[in-house]
Design an enzyme around this catalytic site. Structure first.
Site, PDB file in Angstrom:
ATOM      1  N   ARG A   1       4.063  -0.422  -4.544  1.00 33.04           N
ATOM      2  CA  ARG A   1       3.744  -0.896  -3.334  1.00 33.04           C
ATOM      3  C   ARG A   1       2.591  -1.654  -3.454  1.00 33.04           C
ATOM      4  NH1 ARG A   1       7.028   1.233   0.276  1.00 33.04           N
ATOM      5  NH2 ARG A   1       5.455   0.790   2.046  1.00 33.04           N
TER       6      ARG A   1
ATOM      7  N   GLU B   1       7.516 -14.786 -11.495  1.00 38.09           N
ATOM      8  CA  GLU B   1       6.805 -13.185 -11.053  1.00 38.09           C
ATOM      9  C   GLU B   1       6.491 -12.645 -12.228  1.00 38.09           C
ATOM     10  OE1 GLU B   1       9.557 -11.419  -7.390  1.00 38.09           O
ATOM     11  OE2 GLU B   1      10.734 -11.725  -9.297  1.00 38.09           O
TER      12      GLU B   1
ATOM     13  N   GLU C   1      16.953 -17.773  -8.541  1.00 37.43           N
ATOM     14  CA  GLU C   1      16.776 -16.366  -8.795  1.00 37.43           C
ATOM     15  C   GLU C   1      16.076 -16.463 -10.112  1.00 37.43           C
ATOM     16  OE1 GLU C   1      16.157 -13.962  -7.187  1.00 37.43           O
ATOM     17  OE2 GLU C   1      16.216 -12.193  -8.553  1.00 37.43           O
TER      18      GLU C   1
ATOM     19  N   ASN D   1      -1.674   1.833   5.643  1.00 37.21           N
ATOM     20  CA  ASN D   1      -1.156   0.733   5.291  1.00 37.21           C
ATOM     21  C   ASN D   1      -0.670   0.016   6.357  1.00 37.21           C
ATOM     22  OD1 ASN D   1       1.070  -0.730   4.187  1.00 37.21           O
ATOM     23  ND2 ASN D   1       2.684   0.973   4.280  1.00 37.21           N
ATOM     24  N   GLY D   2      -0.894  -1.160   6.423  1.00 34.74           N
ATOM     25  CA  GLY D   2      -0.617  -2.232   7.479  1.00 34.74           C
ATOM     26  C   GLY D   2      -1.663  -3.148   7.883  1.00 34.74           C
TER      27      GLY D   2
ATOM     28  N   HIS E   1      16.767 -36.568  -7.919  1.00 35.28           N
ATOM     29  CA  HIS E   1      16.152 -37.056  -6.671  1.00 35.28           C
ATOM     30  C   HIS E   1      14.613 -36.805  -7.049  1.00 35.28           C
ATOM     31  CE1 HIS E   1      19.668 -38.602  -5.144  1.00 35.28           C
ATOM     32  NE2 HIS E   1      20.272 -37.495  -5.096  1.00 35.28           N
TER      33      HIS E   1
ATOM     34  N   CYS F   1       0.783  -1.174   0.052  1.00 33.12           N
ATOM     35  CA  CYS F   1       0.098  -0.029  -0.105  1.00 33.12           C
ATOM     36  C   CYS F   1       0.862   1.138  -0.131  1.00 33.12           C
ATOM     37  CB  CYS F   1      -0.946   0.063   1.168  1.00 33.12           C
ATOM     38  SG  CYS F   1      -1.894  -1.265   1.387  1.00 33.12           S
TER      39      CYS F   1
ATOM     40  N   TRP G   1      -2.856  -2.633  -1.787  1.00 37.28           N
ATOM     41  CA  TRP G   1      -2.382  -4.281  -1.997  1.00 37.28           C
ATOM     42  C   TRP G   1      -3.409  -4.748  -0.884  1.00 37.28           C
ATOM     43  CZ3 TRP G   1      -0.538  -8.296   1.030  1.00 37.28           C
ATOM     44  CH2 TRP G   1       0.008  -9.402   0.125  1.00 37.28           C
TER      45      TRP G   1
ATOM     46  N   LYS H   1      12.422 -15.060 -10.993  1.00 35.71           N
ATOM     47  CA  LYS H   1      11.856 -14.093 -11.831  1.00 35.71           C
ATOM     48  C   LYS H   1      10.976 -14.382 -13.151  1.00 35.71           C
ATOM     49  CE  LYS H   1      13.290 -11.077 -10.327  1.00 35.71           C
ATOM     50  NZ  LYS H   1      13.585 -11.229  -9.156  1.00 35.71           N
TER      51      LYS H   1
HETATM   52  C1  G6P Z   1       8.777  -8.728  -2.583  1.00 39.28           C
HETATM   53  C2  G6P Z   1       9.332  -8.047  -3.783  1.00 39.28           C
HETATM   54  C3  G6P Z   1      10.492  -8.824  -4.062  1.00 39.28           C
HETATM   55  C4  G6P Z   1      11.456  -8.962  -3.060  1.00 39.28           C
HETATM   56  C5  G6P Z   1      11.002  -9.323  -1.790  1.00 39.28           C
HETATM   57  C6  G6P Z   1      11.845  -8.815  -0.551  1.00 39.28           C
HETATM   58  O1  G6P Z   1       7.940 -10.106  -2.607  1.00 39.28           O
HETATM   59  O2  G6P Z   1       8.180  -8.535  -4.711  1.00 39.28           O
HETATM   60  O3  G6P Z   1      10.894  -8.662  -5.328  1.00 39.28           O
HETATM   61  O4  G6P Z   1      12.487  -9.643  -3.407  1.00 39.28           O
HETATM   62  O5  G6P Z   1       9.837  -8.433  -1.688  1.00 39.28           O
HETATM   63  O6  G6P Z   1      12.112  -7.593  -0.541  1.00 39.28           O
HETATM   64  P1  G6P Z   1      13.229  -6.652   0.304  1.00 39.28           P
HETATM   65  O7  G6P Z   1      12.679  -5.302  -0.200  1.00 39.28           O
HETATM   66  O8  G6P Z   1      13.190  -7.073   1.641  1.00 39.28           O
HETATM   67  O9  G6P Z   1      14.220  -7.095  -0.644  1.00 39.28           O
END
Ligand code: G6P
Length: 611
Positions: free
Chosen positions: A27, A491, A484, A99-100, A507, A2, A73, A488
């Protein structure tokens, strides 16, 4: 999670708030809304993106010099117009954005329902708002007093902004756990979740602390704690330019950020690493160097991409410093009654510095006597303020929700810290130390070379975009890179992808292999190379499609691969900063080919400030 924006001054609030919300959309972007004071209280809100909100207010009264806006969000209640913020209290006088998460909202809601309050949304925010209104009514006091009393009963995290129809010259704000920055202009104030909506108006900001309430007028900012004692606002100067948060000619922020990496990695090393003399200067951790050297254990805490950077760092620290390292998902660490010994060093890695799980996890470790180092990108963020020391990654604002440049900058900082400690501990010989310093300094130029593969990777993306699953395999330092790469792809393109240690593949995941499955090997030349060649053979024998990231000069891997992406030679410790780049581009171009919004992938948010 948010984004929050507020404005009070002599400008029209609407354009300031809308522009700010667009900057904060990373956000959360499932609904957006705005409340304006202009004699009365006007509230407009809409499911989906800020652009949809803008369209919905065409022809409506959007005047007013005080206002608050929100991009959401969803946590409590599905994304919809009615669950969008701002919410308005039962009297119709007060509007609030939040936000929270208010954890004890259900019991408060029951109390309010018994008193006759009604709710038009499913949100915890509307409950808190009416709770504040109820206290105000009963005490016949001010909104500020009512807020203070309410917050003492609230369990959870919040950054809230309130405006009152009957007091149009004031915005009241409060925070605990969710960020709030206030920009100080000339007879005007800007409030936001981060500095990006503020930067074009003023560089003077105040970061509000937990348990503080801000009473904001156009010409005055008053900060108080929950005990009603005035606090002196600490004014910080922003070190950020507007251009850093704009697209600069790229189609998406994600692509811009991928291409920025030669510069961002260089910025991270600049002034810290002297490859010729081997001097590494990191003032942020200097004071704790002895404790890190003597640490019985290093615990790395992070989430998402930052967690993957932590996994690479585990290999690096163990190899170079001979200190045992554990890498923990922040969310798991926090809730499993972890053993933390006095003198353990905790490294929190976070791009945003606001991730709630990471924040709470370091608080737990700190209470148990650990030293907390923050490897963070956002200056002044909550984790930065909770850490004993640390080092910023200096990658500049990362707007694309899928993290790219933050990852390589995190690796650059972590490798520098490991080298510095290894050198001080004498667990590395001088020759290797100097070689690694040099290798690290060469990375920005080598990343630029990898980026020349852009068109090749774009073509591969269109070849493989219709696959249903992908497997990513790597060994050693490249295993976290495989994780990673898979993350990606998930996502950005919504294709199922799994990352695995290449040897572990036999395995289980090998059962998935058929002629339709693309298998991405992160197979650069390192001490595991022979082994990963065997794994490639195992996939080929089962007719899988092999896409390999290989080192220039490798003549064997191409014979086993359907497609190759060549990267320059580099020591295995720094190689992940190169091998991850093609995987970022592959995910990006597959997402684009599938016509998805790669900067704002569905259901995700950049800064996850809920546990
Ligand atoms: C969210 C984002 C990711 C990020 C993760 C950790 O899931 O979409 O891209 O890696 O948070 O965020 P940070 O700000 O703690 O690295």
């Amino acid at each position: 999670m948010c984004g929050i924006v507020g404005y009070i001054g002599s400008r029209e609030a609407y354009p300031v708030i809308i522009k700010g919300l667009k900057r904060l959309e990373y956000r959360g972007y499932d609904s957006a809304g705005i409340a304006l004071l202009n004699g009365g209280l006007k509230v407009y809100k809409k499911k989906d993106k800020v652009a949809d909100l803008e369209e919905s207010v065409i022809g409506k009264d959007i005047s007013g010099t005080t206002g608050i806006g929100h991009t959401r969000w969803a946590t409590h209640g599905e994304p919809s117009d009615r669950n969008a913020h701002p919410h308005v209290s039962n009297s119709g006088n007060i509007a609030m954005i939040h936000n929270g998460i208010i954890e004890n909202y259900a019991s408060i809601k029951n109390e309010l329902i018994k008193k006759g309050y009604t709710f038009s949304s499913d949100t915890d925010t509307e409950v808190l708002l009416n709770f504040i209104e109820d206290i105000k009514k009963n005490n016949e006091g001010t909104l500020e007093e009512a807020l203070r009393i309410a917050l003492k009963r609230v369990v959870g995290a919040y950054c809230i902004l309130l405006i009152d129809k009957n007091n149009p010259d004031t915005i009241i704000a409060a925070r605990k756990g969710s960020p709030l920055v206030i920009g100080i202009g000339k007879n005007e104030h800007f409030l936001a979740s981060d500095a990006s909506p503020i930067i074009e108006y003023t560089k003077e900001v105040v970061y509000v602390n937990d348990y503080e309430i801000a009473i904001v007028h156009a010409d005055e900012l008053i900060l108080k704690n929950l005990g009603n004692e005035k606090q002196t606002p600490f004014i910080t100067k922003l070190d950020m330019e507007l251009s850093a948060i704009e697209k600069g000619g790229y189609e998406h922020f994600m692509l811009k950020e991928i291409f920025e990496q030669p510069q961002t990695i260089y910025d991270c090393l600049r002034g810290r690493m002297n490859a010729e003399t081997g001097v590494i200067t990191m003032s942020g951790i200097q004071q704790y160097e002895q404790q890190i050297m003597n640490a019985g254990r290093i615990i790395i805490i992070a989430c998402g991409t930052s967690w993957h950077a932590g996994l690479v760092a585990e290999y690096v620290f163990e190899e170079l410093c001979r200190i045992p390292v554990e890498v923990e998902y922040a969310s798991e660490f926090r809730y499993r009654n972890p053993v933390v010994n006095k003198g353990d060093v905790v490294i929190a890695i976070s791009q945003s510095g606001e991730t709630a799980d990471t924040l709470v996890a370091i608080e737990t470790a700190k209470e148990q006597g650990a030293i907390i180092l923050g490897i963070l990108n956002v200056v002044g963020s909550s984790i930065a303020r909770k850490s004993h020391a640390g080092a910023y990654t200096h990658a500049g604002p990362e707007i694309g929700v899928a993290s790219t440049k933050a990852f390589t900058a995190q690796l650059a900082v972590l490798i520098m810290v490991a080298l510095k400690i290894a050198h001080a501990k004498n667990t590395i010989n001088k020759e290797r130390y100097l070689l690694l310093c040099k290798e690290l300094m060469e990375i920005p130029d080598k990343v630029a070379i990898v980026l020349l593969q852009n068109n090749n990777i774009k073509a591969l993306a269109s070849k493989y975009k219709d696959a249903y699953d992908f497997l990513y395999l790597g060994r050693g330092y490249n295993f976290p890179v495989a994780l990673e790469g898979a993350l990606k792809l998930k996502e950005i393109s919504y294709i199922h992808a799994e990352g695995y240690p290449a040897a572990e593949m036999k395995h289980g995941p090998i059962a998935l292999v058929d002629e339709k499955l693309p298998v991405v090997f992160v197979a650069t030349k390192d001490s595991y190379h022979q082994k990963i060649i065997s794994n490639m053979q195992e996939i080929k024998a089962r007719k899988g499609k092999v896409i390999s990231i290989i080192t220039e000069g490798d003549t064997v891997s191409p014979t086993l691969s359907d497609d190759i992406i060549i990267i320059p030679p580099a020591d295995e410790i720094v190689a992940p900063m190169l091998s991850v780049i093609p995987l970022q581009l592959l995910a990006y171009y597959i997402g684009v080919a599938k016509d998805y919004d790669v900067d704002k992938p569905r259901n995700l948010a950049k800064s996850v400030t809920v546990e």
